[in-house]
Design an enzyme around this catalytic site. Structure first.
Site, PDB file in Angstrom:
ATOM      1  N   LYS A   1      -0.058  11.749  -1.726  1.00 18.31           N
ATOM      2  CA  LYS A   1       1.133  11.640  -0.773  1.00 18.31           C
ATOM      3  C   LYS A   1       1.256  12.538   0.413  1.00 18.31           C
ATOM      4  O   LYS A   1       0.748  13.809   0.151  1.00 18.31           O
ATOM      5  CB  LYS A   1       2.460  11.099  -1.458  1.00 18.31           C
ATOM      6  CG  LYS A   1       2.246  10.240  -2.368  1.00 18.31           C
ATOM      7  CD  LYS A   1       3.546   9.896  -3.234  1.00 18.31           C
ATOM      8  CE  LYS A   1       3.644   8.554  -3.965  1.00 18.31           C
ATOM      9  NZ  LYS A   1       5.068   8.534  -4.558  1.00 18.31           N
TER      10      LYS A   1
ATOM     11  N   TYR B   1       6.348  -0.580  -0.285  1.00 24.05           N
ATOM     12  CA  TYR B   1       7.316  -0.480  -1.068  1.00 24.05           C
ATOM     13  C   TYR B   1       8.348  -1.339  -0.951  1.00 24.05           C
ATOM     14  O   TYR B   1       9.449  -1.085  -1.479  1.00 24.05           O
ATOM     15  CB  TYR B   1       7.749   0.985  -1.019  1.00 24.05           C
ATOM     16  CG  TYR B   1       7.089   2.291  -1.268  1.00 24.05           C
ATOM     17  CD1 TYR B   1       6.772   2.203  -2.826  1.00 24.05           C
ATOM     18  CD2 TYR B   1       6.487   3.157  -0.505  1.00 24.05           C
ATOM     19  CE1 TYR B   1       5.947   3.380  -3.270  1.00 24.05           C
ATOM     20  CE2 TYR B   1       5.498   4.006  -0.918  1.00 24.05           C
ATOM     21  CZ  TYR B   1       5.358   4.012  -2.405  1.00 24.05           C
ATOM     22  OH  TYR B   1       4.548   5.239  -3.066  1.00 24.05           O
TER      23      TYR B   1
ATOM     24  N   ASN C   1       6.249  13.390  -5.005  1.00 23.71           N
ATOM     25  CA  ASN C   1       5.535  13.374  -6.269  1.00 23.71           C
ATOM     26  C   ASN C   1       4.146  13.377  -6.382  1.00 23.71           C
ATOM     27  O   ASN C   1       3.498  12.863  -7.188  1.00 23.71           O
ATOM     28  CB  ASN C   1       6.276  12.455  -7.435  1.00 23.71           C
ATOM     29  CG  ASN C   1       6.031  10.867  -7.171  1.00 23.71           C
ATOM     30  OD1 ASN C   1       5.626  10.873  -6.124  1.00 23.71           O
ATOM     31  ND2 ASN C   1       6.919  10.288  -7.968  1.00 23.71           N
TER      32      ASN C   1
ATOM     33  N   HIS D   1       0.599   8.199  -5.657  1.00 25.44           N
ATOM     34  CA  HIS D   1       0.750   7.112  -6.119  1.00 25.44           C
ATOM     35  C   HIS D   1      -0.295   6.365  -6.799  1.00 25.44           C
ATOM     36  O   HIS D   1      -1.537   6.497  -6.419  1.00 25.44           O
ATOM     37  CB  HIS D   1       1.144   6.249  -4.950  1.00 25.44           C
ATOM     38  CG  HIS D   1       1.091   4.607  -5.233  1.00 25.44           C
ATOM     39  ND1 HIS D   1       2.407   4.080  -5.695  1.00 25.44           N
ATOM     40  CD2 HIS D   1       0.170   3.735  -4.981  1.00 25.44           C
ATOM     41  CE1 HIS D   1       2.087   2.930  -5.909  1.00 25.44           C
ATOM     42  NE2 HIS D   1       0.877   2.712  -5.369  1.00 25.44           N
TER      43      HIS D   1
ATOM     44  N   GLU E   1      -2.601  -3.684  -3.241  1.00 22.86           N
ATOM     45  CA  GLU E   1      -2.543  -2.469  -2.534  1.00 22.86           C
ATOM     46  C   GLU E   1      -3.820  -1.779  -1.773  1.00 22.86           C
ATOM     47  O   GLU E   1      -3.929  -1.275  -0.949  1.00 22.86           O
ATOM     48  CB  GLU E   1      -1.869  -1.285  -3.444  1.00 22.86           C
ATOM     49  CG  GLU E   1      -0.687  -1.675  -3.847  1.00 22.86           C
ATOM     50  CD  GLU E   1       0.059  -0.829  -5.041  1.00 22.86           C
ATOM     51  OE1 GLU E   1      -0.519   0.036  -5.414  1.00 22.86           O
ATOM     52  OE2 GLU E   1       1.171  -0.870  -5.202  1.00 22.86           O
TER      53      GLU E   1
HETATM   54  P1  GDP Z   1       5.792   5.525  -9.791  1.00 29.62           P
HETATM   55  O1  GDP Z   1       5.242   4.166 -10.092  1.00 29.62           O
HETATM   56  O2  GDP Z   1       5.647   6.586 -10.963  1.00 29.62           O
HETATM   57  O3  GDP Z   1       5.345   6.121  -8.396  1.00 29.62           O
HETATM   58  O4  GDP Z   1       7.294   5.148  -9.723  1.00 29.62           O
HETATM   59  P2  GDP Z   1       8.157   4.062  -9.083  1.00 29.62           P
HETATM   60  O5  GDP Z   1       7.601   2.792  -8.623  1.00 29.62           O
HETATM   61  O6  GDP Z   1       9.498   4.074 -10.239  1.00 29.62           O
HETATM   62  O7  GDP Z   1       8.850   4.614  -7.795  1.00 29.62           O
HETATM   63  C1  GDP Z   1       8.033   4.454  -6.505  1.00 29.62           C
HETATM   64  C2  GDP Z   1       8.154   6.046  -5.757  1.00 29.62           C
HETATM   65  O8  GDP Z   1       9.745   6.279  -5.315  1.00 29.62           O
HETATM   66  C3  GDP Z   1       7.941   7.138  -6.718  1.00 29.62           C
HETATM   67  O9  GDP Z   1       6.949   7.512  -6.904  1.00 29.62           O
HETATM   68  C4  GDP Z   1       8.803   8.273  -5.816  1.00 29.62           C
HETATM   69  O10 GDP Z   1       7.970   8.732  -4.581  1.00 29.62           O
HETATM   70  C5  GDP Z   1       9.934   7.322  -5.248  1.00 29.62           C
HETATM   71  N1  GDP Z   1      11.368   7.595  -5.989  1.00 29.62           N
HETATM   72  C6  GDP Z   1      11.260   7.325  -7.424  1.00 29.62           C
HETATM   73  N2  GDP Z   1      12.479   7.386  -7.611  1.00 29.62           N
HETATM   74  C7  GDP Z   1      13.260   8.153  -6.821  1.00 29.62           C
HETATM   75  C8  GDP Z   1      14.327   8.874  -6.501  1.00 29.62           C
HETATM   76  O11 GDP Z   1      15.369   8.823  -7.358  1.00 29.62           O
HETATM   77  N3  GDP Z   1      14.666   9.317  -5.207  1.00 29.62           N
HETATM   78  C9  GDP Z   1      13.821   9.267  -4.392  1.00 29.62           C
HETATM   79  N4  GDP Z   1      14.044   9.848  -2.966  1.00 29.62           N
HETATM   80  N5  GDP Z   1      12.634   8.727  -4.427  1.00 29.62           N
HETATM   81  C10 GDP Z   1      12.348   8.093  -5.686  1.00 29.62           C
END
Ligand code: GDP
Length: 131
Positions: A3, A43, A106, A109, A120
């Protein structure tokens, strides 16, 4: 994907090294930048979440590295390698523990299922770009 935060912080090489050392084969890779429309599509599953706007802004603010990785049990093993979504909760030695700033920014992905990995992969690459 690697990212924008990890690219900005100079971690592309270290992250690719961890990925290949863990036994993943890179079958496609590119350095690119997502448009707002790309990020909204990628997303789309999160479009009702309160952080959707922030997520799209973050994912489009600079270049990313997109890759397709191959390995037995790749989805599960990659998620173990990168660690929990929130780096504060990620295990020691994982990519997110080492290189992520916070739950939003973070570093990487990873697809969450084989079906989504197919979708994807096709989002980022044409068939002729996959080796
Ligand atoms: P992943 O599968 O571990 O990437 O997690 P998720 O599918 O739950 O979320 C997708 C992405 O959304 C995450 O990797 C973060 O970049 C972002 N994200 C998740 N939770 C939050 C949050 O509480 N705040 C913000 N700003 N971004 C978030």
């Amino acid at each position: 994907m690697i990212k924008p935060d990890a690219v900005e912080n100079g971690h592309i090489g270290a992250i690719l090294e961890k990925i290949t050392a863990a036994g993943f084969k890179i079958v496609a890779m590119k350095y690119t930048q997502l448009s707002v429309r790309d990020a909204q599509e990628f997303y789309a599953i999160h479009k009702e979440r309160p952080f959707f706007g922030e997520l799209v802004e973050f994912m489009t603010r600079g270049p990313i590295v997109a890759a397709i990785l191959e390995k037995d049990n790749a989805v599960e093993d990659f998620r173990a390698l990168i660690g929990a979504t929130n780096p504060a909760e990620a295990a020691e030695g994982t990519v997110r523990k080492l290189y992520a700033s916070n739950i939003a920014e973070n570093a990487v992905h990873g697809s969450d299922s084989d079906a989504n990995a197919q979708i994807e992969g096709a989002f980022h690459f044409a068939g002729r770009e996959v080796y």
